[in-house]
Design a protein around this motif. Structure first.
Motif, PDB file in Angstrom:
ATOM      1  N   UNK A  90       0.803  -1.217   0.000  1.00  0.00           N
ATOM      2  CA  UNK A  90       0.000   0.000   0.000  1.00  0.00           C
ATOM      3  C   UNK A  90       0.836   1.266   0.000  1.00  0.00           C
ATOM      4  N   UNK A  91       2.175   1.143  -0.002  1.00  0.00           N
ATOM      5  CA  UNK A  91       3.020   2.323  -0.121  1.00  0.00           C
ATOM      6  C   UNK A  91       2.893   2.958  -1.502  1.00  0.00           C
ATOM      7  N   UNK A  92       2.654   2.148  -2.498  1.00  0.00           N
ATOM      8  CA  UNK A  92       2.489   2.649  -3.868  1.00  0.00           C
ATOM      9  C   UNK A  92       1.040   2.560  -4.331  1.00  0.00           C
ATOM     10  N   UNK A  93       0.341   1.509  -3.908  1.00  0.00           N
ATOM     11  CA  UNK A  93      -1.056   1.301  -4.300  1.00  0.00           C
ATOM     12  C   UNK A  93      -1.934   1.786  -3.147  1.00  0.00           C
ATOM     13  N   UNK A  94      -2.242   3.064  -3.161  1.00  0.00           N
ATOM     14  CA  UNK A  94      -2.871   3.698  -2.006  1.00  0.00           C
ATOM     15  C   UNK A  94      -4.309   3.232  -1.797  1.00  0.00           C
ATOM     16  N   UNK A  95      -4.807   3.538  -0.578  1.00  0.00           N
ATOM     17  CA  UNK A  95      -6.198   3.214  -0.283  1.00  0.00           C
ATOM     18  C   UNK A  95      -6.507   1.747  -0.406  1.00  0.00           C
ATOM     19  N   UNK A  96      -5.615   0.903   0.129  1.00  0.00           N
ATOM     20  CA  UNK A  96      -5.813  -0.550   0.110  1.00  0.00           C
ATOM     21  C   UNK A  96      -5.813  -1.116  -1.308  1.00  0.00           C
ATOM     22  N   UNK A  97      -5.174  -0.395  -2.235  1.00  0.00           N
ATOM     23  CA  UNK A  97      -5.124  -0.848  -3.629  1.00  0.00           C
ATOM     24  C   UNK A  97      -6.368  -0.547  -4.419  1.00  0.00           C
ATOM     25  N   UNK A  98      -7.197   0.373  -3.923  1.00  0.00           N
ATOM     26  CA  UNK A  98      -8.505   0.631  -4.527  1.00  0.00           C
ATOM     27  C   UNK A  98      -8.576   1.946  -5.288  1.00  0.00           C
ATOM     28  N   UNK A  99      -7.669   2.899  -5.036  1.00  0.00           N
ATOM     29  CA  UNK A  99      -7.837   4.276  -5.498  1.00  0.00           C
ATOM     30  C   UNK A  99      -7.452   4.439  -6.974  1.00  0.00           C
ATOM     31  N   UNK A 100      -8.310   5.077  -7.777  1.00  0.00           N
ATOM     32  CA  UNK A 100      -7.971   5.357  -9.176  1.00  0.00           C
ATOM     33  C   UNK A 100      -6.724   6.239  -9.270  1.00  0.00           C
ATOM     34  N   UNK A 101      -5.920   6.006 -10.306  1.00  0.00           N
ATOM     35  CA  UNK A 101      -4.698   6.744 -10.588  1.00  0.00           C
ATOM     36  C   UNK A 101      -3.618   6.508  -9.530  1.00  0.00           C
ATOM     37  N   UNK A 102      -3.815   5.492  -8.701  1.00  0.00           N
ATOM     38  CA  UNK A 102      -2.783   5.042  -7.777  1.00  0.00           C
ATOM     39  C   UNK A 102      -2.514   3.566  -8.037  1.00  0.00           C
ATOM     40  N   UNK A 103      -2.515   3.209  -9.327  1.00  0.00           N
ATOM     41  CA  UNK A 103      -2.307   1.825  -9.753  1.00  0.00           C
ATOM     42  C   UNK A 103      -3.200   0.861  -8.993  1.00  0.00           C
ATOM     43  N   UNK A 104      -4.535   1.027  -9.074  1.00  0.00           N
ATOM     44  CA  UNK A 104      -5.433   0.096  -8.371  1.00  0.00           C
ATOM     45  C   UNK A 104      -5.169  -1.333  -8.831  1.00  0.00           C
ATOM     46  N   UNK A 105      -5.008  -2.245  -7.874  1.00  0.00           N
ATOM     47  CA  UNK A 105      -4.485  -3.565  -8.212  1.00  0.00           C
ATOM     48  C   UNK A 105      -5.519  -4.495  -8.825  1.00  0.00           C
ATOM     49  N   UNK A 106      -6.800  -4.150  -8.730  1.00  0.00           N
ATOM     50  CA  UNK A 106      -7.804  -5.015  -9.348  1.00  0.00           C
ATOM     51  C   UNK A 106      -7.599  -5.108 -10.856  1.00  0.00           C
ATOM     52  N   UNK A 107      -7.001  -4.074 -11.454  1.00  0.00           N
ATOM     53  CA  UNK A 107      -6.792  -4.086 -12.905  1.00  0.00           C
ATOM     54  C   UNK A 107      -5.893  -5.246 -13.331  1.00  0.00           C
ATOM     55  N   UNK A 108      -4.913  -5.598 -12.491  1.00  0.00           N
ATOM     56  CA  UNK A 108      -4.030  -6.723 -12.820  1.00  0.00           C
ATOM     57  C   UNK A 108      -4.807  -8.025 -12.860  1.00  0.00           C
TER      58      UNK A 108
END
Length: 338
Positions: A90-108
């Motif tokens: 979450x240091x790079x993927x903010x907001x538990x990996x949910x936030x748009x434009x913060x590399x949301x991880x669901x896209x992977x």
């Protein structure tokens, strides 16, 4: 990708103020502010952990997803085994990996398996996560199929609930889209001044990050506590996108394009642990991986103000001589060229 810079209002709750700590984000779409082109994009709002508790998933699966969320937001619990710097996912993927434009991880989870230029073969979700451990965590990944890898994969896939596999539209908010090119070439001195004014309050003047009671609160943007030279965010463009879209935390897109690029250039001009793909010679490593990666970083380049060659060292940080087992592992060599 179309960048929609004013399409969301994000309300933050919590007490974190630096890139990388955990906070919750409530996203309110404002369609009237979104360019028409964005209407032809995949817009997905990931489910929350509260949604997980209210779901009808099997209780054992819920346990695994919860563990994945815990690992994602507190990856430091794997320190000394899989993580050898001060980062969490979450240091790079903010907001538990949910936030748009913060590399949301669901896209992977909905676009993999796919070809990845960085290692020149098709990667699945576990391999992509392993890459984050090797580079962003300066670590050694959990084994494929391990409890930790399964839990992290399950969490990624839970966030993708309801999103289509291999979407035929661009994904809204994917990655860290960089701002427009600056009016002037990025400058080290300007970047240092802008960093001290806007970033040092959380990340310290020397980039060492912030600690309280011996525990990391805000991560180090460079140095041994940060990601290594092989991490995606070590590239100037990626760092600029992260800063512009997310920093200062709670004030996204508040910095000018020029300040953003200058800060990114300054941070990217600082030392960090060695790229695990290091051949023993920085120029050779930079040339070998330049076409797929380092042509967008400052690795192997000489700083003008002091003549230091970036990455010209054998410092692998806290990891020392440990080698991430996934780096350089060939795949599908037996397949034909057709």
């Amino acid at each position: 990708m179309i960048i929609c810079r004013r399409s969301l209002v994000i309300t933050l709750t919590g007490c974190s103020l630096g890139f990388g700590t955990v906070y919750t984000a409530t996203v309110f779409a404002q369609p009237e502010e979104r360019p028409d082109a964005a209407l032809n994009m995949l817009v997905h709002e990931p489910p929350t952990m509260e949604d997980l508790e209210n779901s009808e998933l099997h209780p054992e699966l819920k346990k695994v997803i919860r563990y994945g969320h815990d690992l994602f937001t507190n990856t430091q619990q794997l320190r000394g085994e899989n993580v050898f710097n001060d980062m969490n996912c979450s240091s790079c993927h903010l907001g538990e990996g949910r936030v748009p434009f913060s590399a949301p991880v669901w896209a992977a989870a909905i676009t993999l398996p796919d070809f990845r230029g960085k290692n020149q073969h098709v990667n699945n979700l576990e391999e992509r996560i392993a890459g984050c451990f090797a580079y962003s965590m300066n670590g050694v990944p959990p084994e494929y199929g391990s409890d930790e890898m399964l839990a992290l994969s399950a969490y990624h896939q839970w966030l993708a609930t309801g999103a289509p596999m291999y979407p035929d539209k661009p994904i809204y908010g994917r990655g860290f889209p960089a701002p427009d090119e600056p009016a002037e070439e990025p400058d080290y001195a300007r970047g240092e001044a802008a960093y001290q004014e806007n970033c040092s309050v959380c990340h310290q003047e020397d980039g060492s990050g912030h600690y309280e009671n011996g525990e990391y609160v805000f991560p180090a943007p460079w140095g041994d506590g940060s990601n290594n030279w092989g991490a995606g965010i070590a590239r100037v463009e990626t760092m600029a996108g992260f800063i512009y879209q997310n920093m200062p935390l709670g004030q996204p897109r508040s910095l000018s394009d020029q300040d953003t690029w200058d800060i990114a250039y300054y941070i990217s001009s600082q030392e960090r642990p060695q790229d695990p793909r290091y051949t023993g010679d920085v120029a050779e490593t930079a040339e070998r991986f330049g076409p797929t990666f380092h042509n967008r970083s400052l690795y192997g380049q000489t700083r003008e103000h002091d003549g230091h060659v970036l990455g010209d060292h054998d410092n692998f940080g806290e990891k020392g001589d440990l080698k991430p087992w996934n780096v350089g592992m060939p795949r599908f060599e037996n397949l034909s060229e057709e």
